[in-house]
Design an enzyme around this catalytic site. Structure first.
Site, PDB file in Angstrom:
ATOM      1  N   ASP A 174       0.849  -1.191   0.000  1.00  0.00           N
ATOM      2  CA  ASP A 174       0.000   0.000   0.000  1.00  0.00           C
ATOM      3  C   ASP A 174       0.888   1.246   0.000  1.00  0.00           C
ATOM      4  OD1 ASP A 174      -3.216   0.533   0.941  1.00  0.00           O
ATOM      5  OD2 ASP A 174      -1.813   2.211   1.105  1.00  0.00           O
ATOM      6  N   ILE A 175       0.496   2.252  -0.746  1.00  0.00           N
ATOM      7  CA  ILE A 175       1.298   3.473  -0.876  1.00  0.00           C
ATOM      8  C   ILE A 175       1.292   4.284   0.430  1.00  0.00           C
ATOM      9  CG2 ILE A 175      -0.486   5.101  -1.711  1.00  0.00           C
ATOM     10  CD1 ILE A 175       1.544   5.844  -3.955  1.00  0.00           C
ATOM     11  N   ASN A 203     -13.061  -3.311   1.787  1.00  0.00           N
ATOM     12  CA  ASN A 203     -14.105  -2.295   1.831  1.00  0.00           C
ATOM     13  C   ASN A 203     -14.983  -2.403   0.590  1.00  0.00           C
ATOM     14  OD1 ASN A 203     -13.294  -0.963   4.261  1.00  0.00           O
ATOM     15  ND2 ASN A 203     -11.566  -0.075   3.145  1.00  0.00           N
ATOM     16  N   GLU A 259     -12.206   3.391  -1.462  1.00  0.00           N
ATOM     17  CA  GLU A 259     -11.572   4.489  -2.209  1.00  0.00           C
ATOM     18  C   GLU A 259     -11.320   4.093  -3.658  1.00  0.00           C
ATOM     19  OE1 GLU A 259      -7.079   6.391  -2.271  1.00  0.00           O
ATOM     20  OE2 GLU A 259      -7.861   5.697  -0.353  1.00  0.00           O
ATOM     21  N   VAL A 260     -10.825   2.881  -3.865  1.00  0.00           N
ATOM     22  CA  VAL A 260     -10.451   2.438  -5.213  1.00  0.00           C
ATOM     23  C   VAL A 260     -11.456   1.382  -5.683  1.00  0.00           C
ATOM     24  CG1 VAL A 260      -8.656   1.384  -6.626  1.00  0.00           C
ATOM     25  CG2 VAL A 260      -8.012   2.897  -4.725  1.00  0.00           C
ATOM     26  N   HIS A 299     -10.162  -5.295  -3.821  1.00  0.00           N
ATOM     27  CA  HIS A 299      -8.870  -5.534  -3.189  1.00  0.00           C
ATOM     28  C   HIS A 299      -9.077  -5.931  -1.741  1.00  0.00           C
ATOM     29  CE1 HIS A 299      -9.878  -1.257  -2.825  1.00  0.00           C
ATOM     30  NE2 HIS A 299      -9.289  -1.284  -1.645  1.00  0.00           N
ATOM     31  N   HIS A 356      -6.969  -5.817   1.876  1.00  0.00           N
ATOM     32  CA  HIS A 356      -5.811  -5.333   2.620  1.00  0.00           C
ATOM     33  C   HIS A 356      -5.321  -6.465   3.525  1.00  0.00           C
ATOM     34  CE1 HIS A 356      -6.748  -0.866   2.098  1.00  0.00           C
ATOM     35  NE2 HIS A 356      -7.918  -1.417   1.787  1.00  0.00           N
TER      36      HIS A 356
HETATM   37  P1  5GP Z   1      -9.881   1.289   0.110  1.00  0.00           P
HETATM   38  O1  5GP Z   1     -10.371   2.377   1.016  1.00  0.00           O
HETATM   39  O2  5GP Z   1     -10.410   1.426  -1.302  1.00  0.00           O
HETATM   40  O3  5GP Z   1     -10.128  -0.076   0.692  1.00  0.00           O
HETATM   41  O4  5GP Z   1      -8.311   1.433   0.095  1.00  0.00           O
HETATM   42  C1  5GP Z   1      -7.555   1.802  -1.022  1.00  0.00           C
HETATM   43  C2  5GP Z   1      -6.089   1.720  -0.637  1.00  0.00           C
HETATM   44  O5  5GP Z   1      -5.321   1.914  -1.820  1.00  0.00           O
HETATM   45  C3  5GP Z   1      -5.635   2.780   0.369  1.00  0.00           C
HETATM   46  O6  5GP Z   1      -5.093   2.137   1.519  1.00  0.00           O
HETATM   47  C4  5GP Z   1      -4.588   3.589  -0.393  1.00  0.00           C
HETATM   48  O7  5GP Z   1      -3.502   3.994   0.409  1.00  0.00           O
HETATM   49  C5  5GP Z   1      -4.175   2.647  -1.502  1.00  0.00           C
HETATM   50  N1  5GP Z   1      -3.739   3.301  -2.723  1.00  0.00           N
HETATM   51  C6  5GP Z   1      -4.380   4.306  -3.390  1.00  0.00           C
HETATM   52  N2  5GP Z   1      -3.702   4.657  -4.485  1.00  0.00           N
HETATM   53  C7  5GP Z   1      -2.606   3.846  -4.531  1.00  0.00           C
HETATM   54  C8  5GP Z   1      -1.522   3.726  -5.457  1.00  0.00           C
HETATM   55  O8  5GP Z   1      -1.414   4.442  -6.439  1.00  0.00           O
HETATM   56  N3  5GP Z   1      -0.594   2.766  -5.181  1.00  0.00           N
HETATM   57  C9  5GP Z   1      -0.670   1.961  -4.077  1.00  0.00           C
HETATM   58  N4  5GP Z   1       0.303   1.054  -3.916  1.00  0.00           N
HETATM   59  N5  5GP Z   1      -1.687   2.045  -3.192  1.00  0.00           N
HETATM   60  C10 5GP Z   1      -2.631   2.980  -3.418  1.00  0.00           C
END
Ligand code: 5GP
Length: 120
Positions: free
Chosen positions: A33-34, A91, A99-100, A104, A106
């Site tokens: 994760d970034i 999520n 968010e994405v 996915h 985690h």
């Molecule tokens: P969500 O809230 O969708 O479950 O989490 C999305 C995750 O993707 C977040 O923890 C965020 O830090 C990670 N993320 C967003 N953009 C990028 C990216 O460009 N590269 C990587 N490696 N992680 C990302």
């Protein structure tokens, strides 16, 4: 929700955006994760175009689902958190702050974690 092929994880899958890859096979990609929230914070994604677990569980093949679950366990073992413990989280949608919009999971680990779901 319709799959958006320009989401950031789709771009990572196409090699348009770099990632710190930790695992790859025919069906799965995993990378750090970034913005890591624990010493080990890995994102595991299917290579297929699925918006969330809701979409993946309804439409993915048994082969894709088995490959994904096996990969999550293997990645946790290979990254040293299976013995000490880890948390997986997926999520889905607005209430969960997804968010994405590419499915996915985690994997969090490497330190003691707190309550599973904070009260607010
Ligand atoms: P969500 O809230 O969708 O479950 O989490 C999305 C995750 O993707 C977040 O923890 C965020 O830090 C990670 N993320 C967003 N953009 C990028 C990216 O460009 N590269 C990587 N490696 N992680 C990302």
């Amino acid at each position: 929700m319709t799959y958006d092929p320009n989401n950031i994880f789709a771009r990572i899958l196409r090699g348009e955006v770099p990632c710190q890859k930790v695992y790859e096979d025919a069906h799965v990609l995993a990378f750090n994760d970034i913005r890591p929230q624990t010493p080990v914070h890995i994102l595991v994604i299917p290579k297929g175009a699925y918006v969330s677990l809701d979409d993946f569980s309804a439409k993915a093949s048994d082969v894709e689902i088995a490959a994904f679950v096996r990969a999550v366990g293997k990645i946790a073992r290979d990254n040293g958190v299976a013995e000490s413990g880890y948390r997986i989280l997926a999520n889905h949608g607005v209430h969960a702050h997804q968010e994405v919009p590419h499915f996915h999971v985690h994997i969090f680990g490497g330190r003691q974690m707190g309550a599973m779901v904070p009260k607010s």
